[in-house]
Design an enzyme around this catalytic site. Sequence first.
Site, short mmCIF file in Angstrom:
data_model
loop_
_atom_site.label_atom_id
_atom_site.label_comp_id
_atom_site.label_asym_id
_atom_site.label_seq_id
_atom_site.Cartn_x
_atom_site.Cartn_y
_atom_site.Cartn_z
N SER A 158 0.86 -1.12 0.12
CA SER A 158 -0.03 -0.18 0.06
C SER A 158 1.03 1.23 -0.09
O SER A 158 2.02 1.17 0.47
CB SER A 158 -0.97 0.06 1.32
OG SER A 158 -1.68 1.36 1.55
N TYR A 168 -1.50 -0.04 10.46
CA TYR A 168 -1.82 -0.53 9.03
C TYR A 168 -0.71 -0.25 8.28
O TYR A 168 -0.09 -1.13 7.57
CB TYR A 168 -3.26 0.23 8.60
CG TYR A 168 -3.37 -0.19 7.21
CD1 TYR A 168 -3.76 -1.44 6.69
CD2 TYR A 168 -3.17 0.84 6.17
CE1 TYR A 168 -3.84 -1.86 5.43
CE2 TYR A 168 -3.39 0.54 4.80
CZ TYR A 168 -3.82 -0.73 4.47
OH TYR A 168 -3.71 -0.97 3.09
C1 8X3 Z 1 -4.86 1.68 1.15
C2 8X3 Z 1 -4.70 2.92 0.55
O1 8X3 Z 1 -5.03 5.38 0.53
O2 8X3 Z 1 -5.93 4.09 2.31
O3 8X3 Z 1 -4.03 0.73 1.23
O4 8X3 Z 1 -3.79 4.30 2.36
S1 8X3 Z 1 -4.83 4.05 1.49
#
Ligand code: 8X3
Length: 250
Positions: A134, A147
């Site tokens: 990501s 995350y």
């Molecule tokens: C997800 C993309 O833009 O929410 O991996 O970080 S973002």
Amino acid sequence: MNVLITGASAGFGKALAERLTANGHRVIGCARRLDKLNELAETLGDAFLPVAMDVSDAASIPQILADLPTGFQQIDVLVNNAGLALGTEPAYKSDLDDWMRMTDVNVKGLIALTHAVLPAMVERDSGYVINVGSIAGSWPYFGGNVYGATKAFVKQFSLNLRADLLGTQVRVTNLEPGNVAGTEFSNVRYHGDAEEAAKVYDGFKTMTGENIGDILLWLIESPAHINVNRLEVMPVAQTYNGLTITKQTK
Ligand code: 8X3
């Protein structure tokens, strides 16, 4: 080619499975929700093998792979797509269970499956591991805490894998998407609050799971002597916005 995709029941994984089977490849579609995979198998046919797998149950993975039927045992491409974000609160208000769950799936699940699949690729001197990272693995943002950290792990793990694979023909890519609508990502992140989840995509043209499926297909069908190390993709509407300074108020 045989392509194992985790998180194949929805989003990027489903979009990729549709494209691969249309192009004559076979897909081992893995996810926790076997009913969703079975529905997909009805439209995609025999080239799509539904397999119940919870990547966070690392101990179950070797047996699941050993049980793959003839014709599906060789994994030419592993797409580590299963992953999730939980919560958008700052670290000091976050739920520890959310942090642990993201780590279990995004980090421990991904490495467990890779650990199980990689030796046979090296043995054959051929194969491809694509990790779905990501932009959050490179760019800090409010509420991204664990995350983003899991995706930073995935990025560095991908690069370190390539370093270990020096001298082999096994390829590794870290695909790093930014904002993508039309998948379950935001709903999961907002713990099912559909209204909040929808706001993430409000008022601009963003990417879709189909866009990412196209990119994944392009990577898989790219010439075998080329390794895309990292590929960061965002909608044009999304970009960097520098660092922030808080003025002194006391
Ligand atoms: C997800 C993309 O833009 O929410 O991996 O970080 S973002």
